[in-house]
Motif scaffolding. Sequence first.
Motif, PDB file in Angstrom:
ATOM      1  N   MET A 164       0.814  -1.224   0.000  1.00  0.00           N
ATOM      2  CA  MET A 164       0.000   0.000   0.000  1.00  0.00           C
ATOM      3  C   MET A 164       0.846   1.272   0.000  1.00  0.00           C
ATOM      4  O   MET A 164       0.431   2.313   0.526  1.00  0.00           O
ATOM      5  CB  MET A 164      -0.957  -0.016   1.185  1.00  0.00           C
ATOM      6  CG  MET A 164      -2.081  -1.034   0.987  1.00  0.00           C
ATOM      7  SD  MET A 164      -3.345  -0.974   2.278  1.00  0.00           S
ATOM      8  CE  MET A 164      -3.980   0.695   2.091  1.00  0.00           C
ATOM      9  N   GLU A 167      -0.744   4.660  -1.325  1.00  0.00           N
ATOM     10  CA  GLU A 167      -1.841   5.152  -0.499  1.00  0.00           C
ATOM     11  C   GLU A 167      -1.353   5.565   0.891  1.00  0.00           C
ATOM     12  O   GLU A 167      -1.813   6.565   1.437  1.00  0.00           O
ATOM     13  CB  GLU A 167      -2.955   4.106  -0.384  1.00  0.00           C
ATOM     14  CG  GLU A 167      -4.138   4.651   0.396  1.00  0.00           C
ATOM     15  CD  GLU A 167      -5.410   3.843   0.252  1.00  0.00           C
ATOM     16  OE1 GLU A 167      -5.371   2.722  -0.282  1.00  0.00           O
ATOM     17  OE2 GLU A 167      -6.469   4.364   0.693  1.00  0.00           O
ATOM     18  N   VAL A 171      -2.022   9.223   2.515  1.00  0.00           N
ATOM     19  CA  VAL A 171      -2.740   9.515   3.764  1.00  0.00           C
ATOM     20  C   VAL A 171      -1.819  10.125   4.813  1.00  0.00           C
ATOM     21  O   VAL A 171      -2.244  10.986   5.584  1.00  0.00           O
ATOM     22  CB  VAL A 171      -3.504   8.292   4.349  1.00  0.00           C
ATOM     23  CG1 VAL A 171      -4.587   7.813   3.382  1.00  0.00           C
ATOM     24  CG2 VAL A 171      -2.592   7.164   4.733  1.00  0.00           C
TER      25      VAL A 171
ATOM     26  N   VAL B 171      -5.237   6.912  10.760  1.00  0.00           N
ATOM     27  CA  VAL B 171      -5.404   7.448   9.397  1.00  0.00           C
ATOM     28  C   VAL B 171      -5.804   6.341   8.420  1.00  0.00           C
ATOM     29  O   VAL B 171      -6.570   6.595   7.479  1.00  0.00           O
ATOM     30  CB  VAL B 171      -4.164   8.216   8.879  1.00  0.00           C
ATOM     31  CG1 VAL B 171      -3.904   9.446   9.735  1.00  0.00           C
ATOM     32  CG2 VAL B 171      -2.935   7.364   8.767  1.00  0.00           C
ATOM     33  N   LEU B 172      -5.320   5.125   8.638  1.00  0.00           N
ATOM     34  CA  LEU B 172      -5.707   4.043   7.721  1.00  0.00           C
ATOM     35  C   LEU B 172      -7.183   3.696   7.869  1.00  0.00           C
ATOM     36  O   LEU B 172      -7.871   3.463   6.876  1.00  0.00           O
ATOM     37  CB  LEU B 172      -4.864   2.787   7.961  1.00  0.00           C
ATOM     38  CG  LEU B 172      -3.410   2.846   7.491  1.00  0.00           C
ATOM     39  CD1 LEU B 172      -2.691   1.546   7.850  1.00  0.00           C
ATOM     40  CD2 LEU B 172      -3.314   3.094   5.989  1.00  0.00           C
ATOM     41  N   HIS B 175      -9.116   7.114   6.608  1.00  0.00           N
ATOM     42  CA  HIS B 175      -8.893   7.758   5.321  1.00  0.00           C
ATOM     43  C   HIS B 175      -8.447   6.839   4.198  1.00  0.00           C
ATOM     44  O   HIS B 175      -8.280   7.299   3.073  1.00  0.00           O
ATOM     45  CB  HIS B 175      -7.851   8.878   5.473  1.00  0.00           C
ATOM     46  CG  HIS B 175      -8.256   9.954   6.426  1.00  0.00           C
ATOM     47  ND1 HIS B 175      -9.289  10.830   6.167  1.00  0.00           N
ATOM     48  CD2 HIS B 175      -7.801  10.286   7.657  1.00  0.00           C
ATOM     49  CE1 HIS B 175      -9.431  11.652   7.185  1.00  0.00           C
ATOM     50  NE2 HIS B 175      -8.543  11.345   8.111  1.00  0.00           N
ATOM     51  N   SER B 176      -8.184   5.553   4.470  1.00  0.00           N
ATOM     52  CA  SER B 176      -7.689   4.692   3.387  1.00  0.00           C
ATOM     53  C   SER B 176      -8.773   3.734   2.927  1.00  0.00           C
ATOM     54  O   SER B 176      -9.836   3.611   3.535  1.00  0.00           O
ATOM     55  CB  SER B 176      -6.472   3.896   3.843  1.00  0.00           C
ATOM     56  OG  SER B 176      -6.874   2.708   4.496  1.00  0.00           O
ATOM     57  N   ILE B 177      -8.470   3.004   1.866  1.00  0.00           N
ATOM     58  CA  ILE B 177      -9.396   2.009   1.334  1.00  0.00           C
ATOM     59  C   ILE B 177      -9.683   0.924   2.370  1.00  0.00           C
ATOM     60  O   ILE B 177     -10.744   0.299   2.328  1.00  0.00           O
ATOM     61  CB  ILE B 177      -8.811   1.426   0.034  1.00  0.00           C
ATOM     62  CG1 ILE B 177      -9.892   0.741  -0.788  1.00  0.00           C
ATOM     63  CG2 ILE B 177      -7.649   0.489   0.312  1.00  0.00           C
ATOM     64  CD1 ILE B 177      -9.473   0.461  -2.208  1.00  0.00           C
ATOM     65  N   LEU B 178      -8.783   0.719   3.326  1.00  0.00           N
ATOM     66  CA  LEU B 178      -9.019  -0.289   4.361  1.00  0.00           C
ATOM     67  C   LEU B 178     -10.221   0.075   5.216  1.00  0.00           C
ATOM     68  O   LEU B 178     -10.941  -0.789   5.711  1.00  0.00           O
ATOM     69  CB  LEU B 178      -7.784  -0.444   5.263  1.00  0.00           C
ATOM     70  CG  LEU B 178      -6.498  -0.906   4.593  1.00  0.00           C
ATOM     71  CD1 LEU B 178      -5.375  -0.982   5.617  1.00  0.00           C
ATOM     72  CD2 LEU B 178      -6.697  -2.261   3.928  1.00  0.00           C
ATOM     73  N   ARG B 180     -12.911   1.627   4.249  1.00  0.00           N
ATOM     74  CA  ARG B 180     -14.217   1.649   3.578  1.00  0.00           C
ATOM     75  C   ARG B 180     -15.029   0.395   3.802  1.00  0.00           C
ATOM     76  O   ARG B 180     -16.243   0.412   3.697  1.00  0.00           O
ATOM     77  CB  ARG B 180     -14.012   1.849   2.065  1.00  0.00           C
ATOM     78  CG  ARG B 180     -13.647   3.275   1.802  1.00  0.00           C
ATOM     79  CD  ARG B 180     -13.737   3.657   0.359  1.00  0.00           C
ATOM     80  NE  ARG B 180     -12.684   4.631   0.115  1.00  0.00           N
ATOM     81  CZ  ARG B 180     -11.919   4.659  -0.939  1.00  0.00           C
ATOM     82  NH1 ARG B 180     -12.104   3.779  -1.912  1.00  0.00           N
ATOM     83  NH2 ARG B 180     -10.978   5.564  -1.065  1.00  0.00           N
ATOM     84  N   PHE B 214      -2.433  -4.698   3.372  1.00  0.00           N
ATOM     85  CA  PHE B 214      -3.380  -4.847   2.261  1.00  0.00           C
ATOM     86  C   PHE B 214      -4.214  -6.110   2.428  1.00  0.00           C
ATOM     87  O   PHE B 214      -5.357  -6.175   1.940  1.00  0.00           O
ATOM     88  CB  PHE B 214      -2.637  -4.861   0.923  1.00  0.00           C
ATOM     89  CG  PHE B 214      -3.548  -4.745  -0.274  1.00  0.00           C
ATOM     90  CD1 PHE B 214      -4.193  -3.554  -0.569  1.00  0.00           C
ATOM     91  CD2 PHE B 214      -3.764  -5.830  -1.118  1.00  0.00           C
ATOM     92  CE1 PHE B 214      -5.039  -3.447  -1.671  1.00  0.00           C
ATOM     93  CE2 PHE B 214      -4.597  -5.733  -2.223  1.00  0.00           C
ATOM     94  CZ  PHE B 214      -5.234  -4.539  -2.496  1.00  0.00           C
ATOM     95  N   ARG B 217      -7.738  -5.984   3.469  1.00  0.00           N
ATOM     96  CA  ARG B 217      -8.764  -5.747   2.459  1.00  0.00           C
ATOM     97  C   ARG B 217      -8.982  -6.990   1.587  1.00  0.00           C
ATOM     98  O   ARG B 217     -10.105  -7.458   1.423  1.00  0.00           O
ATOM     99  CB  ARG B 217      -8.372  -4.570   1.569  1.00  0.00           C
ATOM    100  CG  ARG B 217      -9.321  -4.375   0.392  1.00  0.00           C
ATOM    101  CD  ARG B 217      -8.986  -3.146  -0.434  1.00  0.00           C
ATOM    102  NE  ARG B 217      -9.761  -3.094  -1.650  1.00  0.00           N
ATOM    103  CZ  ARG B 217     -11.004  -2.650  -1.739  1.00  0.00           C
ATOM    104  NH1 ARG B 217     -11.618  -2.214  -0.665  1.00  0.00           N
ATOM    105  NH2 ARG B 217     -11.653  -2.642  -2.892  1.00  0.00           N
TER     106      ARG B 217
END
Lengths: 298, 298
Positions: A164, A167, A171, B171-172, B175-178, B180, B214, B217
């Motif tokens: 990652m 990303e 962030v 922050v992960l 603000h990250s794809i994790l 969501r 990652f 996810r």
Amino acid sequence: VSAGPPRIIVDWGTSSFRAYRFGESGEIVETHRAAAGILSVASGGFAEVLQREIGGWLAGGAEVSLSGMITSRNGWVETPYVSTPATLADLRDGAVRRQEGDLSLSFLPGVSQAAPVPDVMRGEEIQVFGSFARDADGIAVLPGTHSKWVRVERGRITGFRSFMTGEVFAVLTAHSILGRLIPQAEMPFNPQAFAEGVAMAARAGSAGVLGDIFSARSGVLLGALSAEHIRDRLSGLLIGHEIAGATSLGWTSGDVMLIGDPALCARYGTALDASGITSRVAPPDAAVEGFRRLDALK
Amino acid sequence: VSAGPPRIIVDWGTSSFRAYRFGESGEIVETHRAAAGILSVASGGFAEVLQREIGGWLAGGAEVSLSGMITSRNGWVETPYVSTPATLADLRDGAVRRQEGDLSLSFLPGVSQAAPVPDVMRGEEIQVFGSFARDADGIAVLPGTHSKWVRVERGRITGFRSFMTGEVFAVLTAHSILGRLIPQAEMPFNPQAFAEGVAMAARAGSAGVLGDIFSARSGVLLGALSAEHIRDRLSGLLIGHEIAGATSLGWTSGDVMLIGDPALCARYGTALDASGITSRVAPPDAAVEGFRRLDALK
């Protein structure tokens, strides 16, 4: 007298849209790029965006192949994953077709692996197949938001790992305490700050990513680092740690093939070189070449 | 008949405000905690917040000692750093005094080290001095937004390393794809998901932090991990990598002393234990004990 409907491919990712129109003899006759990544499109709005971006190519019908995150759960049509080991023929066989008026759409599958750790990709696989000869062995590195390291054996994708790096960089600079010291003004890339980050990640005294990145703040507070260089130091640190991670997996014993944005590939090439790993950069438009080879299978 | 003005200490950090009022014989007679960390206070508003929070203790004058980020550039009075090796007497000698009306304020210095990598702390040092006997050796771990590992030799702080574990987690997930895929509803802590993260970080097949995270996810996308467990998996992964980083520095050869929030210390204790490292938890209110010892020096 046309040999058939126009052949179009769309490499549609999270943040970008890239379309290519082929001529009858397989050459690219037109290219279109836009910042119309799937994150910028409301659910259900993909057909409209396709018409907005390349509607002029589509009138009267076309065959359109799509790859990338457009085939994900958050995209237009979710395709299943093909499992490793994966071949180009597996991608062809796993494609999901959909007729929309006079458009024949074909959505490519992504690739997944279940072990040693679960991992997924969508869009990188066609670039890998476009960059390696049919029976080649090697390691591909596709730098980006979620960098991929991909092992190719006899032309098959046999394993891969996502990092990652991009990303995490985004962030941390936007949302963490590290970003607060970064000057607002755009600064030119500082190769030395980058190199120091790469070297720090490779050092025996590295505390790992979570430890090393704090030095991009404390170094500034103590006068050992200029605030203008935080971004490049952090970039070097994170890319260096990505390389260290891949190295600990045994993926850097031979030279590696860099695929993607030339500036980012150059930055990775510098970091790999500093780590004693040779690399070469794949020819541009790897996805296009991958689709050409996919078409040639038919 | 009072022996002097009331003695008060304030441990004022980025996100919290903790004040303690001592009685004449050195016992705590009152405690006040508030979410009035320095990030929530406008520049120049610190005196007002002090009055708002503990004004009742201050009428008629008081001696107030302050430590933590309140002494930083973004705080009330910036104090210089004391360099490693640092003693409690160095903290006393580096304090910055300010008279505000009938209040005698004393702002403690932070501690810095220049090598092997620049690092800084503000507030943890007084907790460390409160947790180790005057001539003790050991390693202290203060988990948090910026976790600190602190080496104590003969009662002096001789070196330390910060890890951005807590902030990277924040922050992960935000603000990250994790983040969501994480369900909105609060989920109870899942010890197994946490333990799996810790184990993954310690495994020979670990790809490092950037690679391993990652999987929080891709594991969900491939059905190997429940979305409800992303947070705890990620927590375990990050704490596990903090421990791996400290281990590679040689800081985990003896047992370690955990200082701080009991729930977080318990979580670290579990992760350390899974990594074969023994630990014990310091008595609560380590900062108070540190200030007691500081006062005893005078």
